[in-house]
Design an enzyme around this catalytic site. Structure first.
Site, PDB file in Angstrom:
ATOM      1  N   LYS A   1     -38.565   2.711  30.244  1.00  0.00           N
ATOM      2  CA  LYS A   1     -38.712   2.230  28.871  1.00  0.00           C
ATOM      3  C   LYS A   1     -40.122   1.686  28.715  1.00  0.00           C
ATOM      4  O   LYS A   1     -40.452   0.623  29.223  1.00  0.00           O
ATOM      5  CB  LYS A   1     -37.710   1.130  28.515  1.00  0.00           C
ATOM      6  CG  LYS A   1     -37.658   0.904  26.986  1.00  0.00           C
ATOM      7  CD  LYS A   1     -37.266  -0.492  26.590  1.00  0.00           C
ATOM      8  CE  LYS A   1     -38.427  -1.451  26.636  1.00  0.00           C
ATOM      9  NZ  LYS A   1     -39.482  -1.157  25.604  1.00  0.00           N
TER      10      LYS A   1
ATOM     11  N   CYS B   1     -53.763  -8.339  33.131  1.00  0.00           N
ATOM     12  CA  CYS B   1     -53.071  -9.406  33.853  1.00  0.00           C
ATOM     13  C   CYS B   1     -53.958 -10.030  34.922  1.00  0.00           C
ATOM     14  O   CYS B   1     -53.775 -11.184  35.294  1.00  0.00           O
ATOM     15  CB  CYS B   1     -51.779  -8.881  34.473  1.00  0.00           C
ATOM     16  SG  CYS B   1     -52.009  -7.494  35.613  1.00  0.00           S
TER      17      CYS B   1
ATOM     18  N   GLU C   1     -51.432 -18.802  29.420  1.00  0.00           N
ATOM     19  CA  GLU C   1     -52.040 -17.481  29.385  1.00  0.00           C
ATOM     20  C   GLU C   1     -52.232 -17.034  27.934  1.00  0.00           C
ATOM     21  O   GLU C   1     -51.277 -16.953  27.172  1.00  0.00           O
ATOM     22  CB  GLU C   1     -51.153 -16.476  30.122  1.00  0.00           C
ATOM     23  CG  GLU C   1     -51.749 -15.087  30.200  1.00  0.00           C
ATOM     24  CD  GLU C   1     -50.846 -14.096  30.915  1.00  0.00           C
ATOM     25  OE1 GLU C   1     -51.372 -13.215  31.613  1.00  0.00           O
ATOM     26  OE2 GLU C   1     -49.602 -14.218  30.779  1.00  0.00           O
TER      27      GLU C   1
ATOM     28  N   GLU D   1     -44.002  -8.074  38.339  1.00  0.00           N
ATOM     29  CA  GLU D   1     -45.429  -8.413  38.274  1.00  0.00           C
ATOM     30  C   GLU D   1     -45.631  -9.051  36.909  1.00  0.00           C
ATOM     31  O   GLU D   1     -45.575  -8.390  35.888  1.00  0.00           O
ATOM     32  CB  GLU D   1     -46.282  -7.163  38.454  1.00  0.00           C
ATOM     33  CG  GLU D   1     -47.733  -7.478  38.807  1.00  0.00           C
ATOM     34  CD  GLU D   1     -48.640  -7.529  37.598  1.00  0.00           C
ATOM     35  OE1 GLU D   1     -48.929  -8.670  37.138  1.00  0.00           O
ATOM     36  OE2 GLU D   1     -49.050  -6.479  37.120  1.00  0.00           O
TER      37      GLU D   1
END
Length: 485
Positions: free
Chosen positions: A178, A287, A389, A253
């Site tokens: 997905k 990231c 973040e 992750e």
């Protein structure tokens, strides 16, 4: 209007109920495609196809034949390079110059790298005495884990999807993928590649949709044997809870708030150049990107000025303009989130060295999802944009005095994905790298990757490691066979 469909059991199809959702070009806010919205029927069909393929033609395929197919997939991606380049840059808004050198080549290379890993992996074997004076022989074998759900992100859609699909399929698993709802196209396009090279039906399946609908259905499905996810930490926690039902394996992750540590004995030109990349590449939507920059006090002012000058030269622009350095953010909602953080930084007293708002763009780019590359100083370590973040083209630069002080500052985060250290002192580089809580530490560089090495994060940045034989630990079940001789 282009349609982006599901790819299930070797065929492209719309949703049974005929539902679609809109996909926009981030650079212009223009509608570029209608994407099929997968619900329970499509998820069930994809999982059933994947499960059946484990005992069908795909599951019975010899290792050498499977490895040869991995190479064919990579070669076909390379043959259709321009198709993948156009699809990826339209979905993400990133410049051709980035996608041409990173996203598409790496997307293809992931299949070859893990095919080579399967050829080279060694299993363990031991001989020993038994209690009754005989001999025993133990050896290990690997078998596919089964049906793997791949939930892939929007920032590097092809690269990070194949980073999971490559090893999963090389190990003999089947996959149900997905992609992100805002970057659906290259995952679907890969289905054309799978059909062209003769990958058996059911080995690779794609269900398009939204995380809150399609993603939840996939992660909760009882016939999914393991789930691998790249994305933000809150979603990772939800997936981990879903995996507890049935005690299924999970690889995560997740987010990062990555520090750069710049000592006064560094090559400052190199430190400025690499930090410009790590803070602003892909519009900060990486990231592994740097959002916290710690600079030793004697060179602090010089570094800030150098970073400002370097970032000021970055050109915002449309994907196909070869002079473009930075594209838009991926969606309107993400742009609004980043601009909200920009507002919080200003409200909490940041010195805005560069940027800090949405730029006014010309022509058909005026409605795109643009934000300025932004540099702040002057905030405490408790400030919102220093702790959380942002995932945009921004960083906060903070002075430090001692090595011990900066290690504490760098590690004062719930995340632990990546870090960079700039120094010309080799002893210091080794010493500091060993004390940083991060899964990867770059010395005098950023984003250099040998795909055989372990990749993953500590703390809130994830669970598990990917890369080379480390990926096999997740994508295979390891079995010991003991023979008494």
């Amino acid at each position: 209007m282009k349609k982006v469909q599901h790819y299930i059991n070797g065929k492209f199809m719309d949703s049974i109920n005929g539902e679609f959702f809109d996909n926009f070009n981030p650079a212009t806010n223009e509608l570029i495609s209608k994407v099929a919205l997968g619900r329970e029927a499509e998820v069930n069909a994809a999982v059933a196809a994947a499960k059946a393929a484990l005992t069908g033609e795909w599951g019975q395929m010899k290792l050498n034949d499977r490895i040869a197919l991995m190479y064919e997939i990579a070669n076909e991606i390379d043959r259709r390079f321009n198709d993948f380049l156009e699809a990826e840059t339209l979905d993400t808004g990133k410049p051709y110059s980035i996608a041409r050198h990173i996203d598409i080549p790496r997307g293809a290379a992931n299949f070859k790298v893990f095919a080579d890993t399967m050829k080279a992996v060694a299993d363990e074997a031991y001989q020993a005495d038994t209690p009754d004076g005989k001999r025993m022989f133990n050896y290990s074998v690997r078998k596919p884990k089964g049906v793997i759900a791949v939930i892939s992100p929007w920032n590097l859609p092809l690269l990070l999807m194949t980073w999971k699909v490559g090893p999963a399929m090389a190990c003999g698993n089947t996959v149900v993928v997905k992609p992100s709802q805002v970057t659906p196209t290259t995952t679907s396009l890969l289905g054309e590649v799978m059909s062209k090279v003769g990958v058996p039906a059911g080995a690779y399946n794609v269900v398009q949709g939204k995380g809150s609908i399609t993603g939840n259905l996939i992660t909760a499905h009882k016939d999914i044997d393991a789930i691998t996810f790249t994305g933000e930490t809150v979603t990772g926690e939800m997936i981990m809870r879903a995996c507890s039902v049935g005690v299924r394996d999970v690889s995560l992750e997740l987010g990062g708030k990555n520090p750069a540590i710049i000592f006064d004995d560094c090559d400052i030109k190199k430190a400025v150049a690499e930090t410009t990349r790590s803070a602003f590449a892909n519009s900060g939507q990486v990231c592994l990107g740097t959002e916290r920059v710690y600079v030793q006090r004697p060179i602090f002012d010089e570094f800030v000025q150098g970073l400002k000058e370097s970032a000021s030269k970055l050109k915002l622009g449309i994907q196909h303009d070869e002079s473009t350095d930075i594209g838009p953010l991926v969606s309107a909602s993400h742009r609004d989130k980043v601009l909200d953080y920009y507002g919080k930084a200003a409200a909490e007293g940041a010195n805005i060295i560069l940027g800090g708002k949405a730029p006014v763009m010309p022509g058909n780019m005026k409605d795109g999802y643009w934000v300025e590359p932004t540099i702040w100083t002057g905030l405490p370590e408790t400030a919102t944009v220093v702790k959380e973040e942002v995932f945009g083209p921004c960083c906060h630069v903070q002075p430090f005095d001692t090595e011990e002080e900066v290690i504490k500052m760098a590690n004062n985060s719930p995340y632990g994905l990546a870090a960079t250290v700039f120094t010309e002192n080799l002893d210091k580089a080794h010493r500091v790298a060993g004390q940083i809580d991060a899964g990867i530490v770059w010395i005098n560089s950023w984003f250099l990757r040998d795909l055989r090495t372990p990749f993953g994060g500590m703390k809130g940045s994830g669970i598990g490691r990917e890369g080379g034989h480390h990926s096999l630990e997740f994508y295979t079940e390891l079995k010991n066979v003991c023979i008494k001789m």
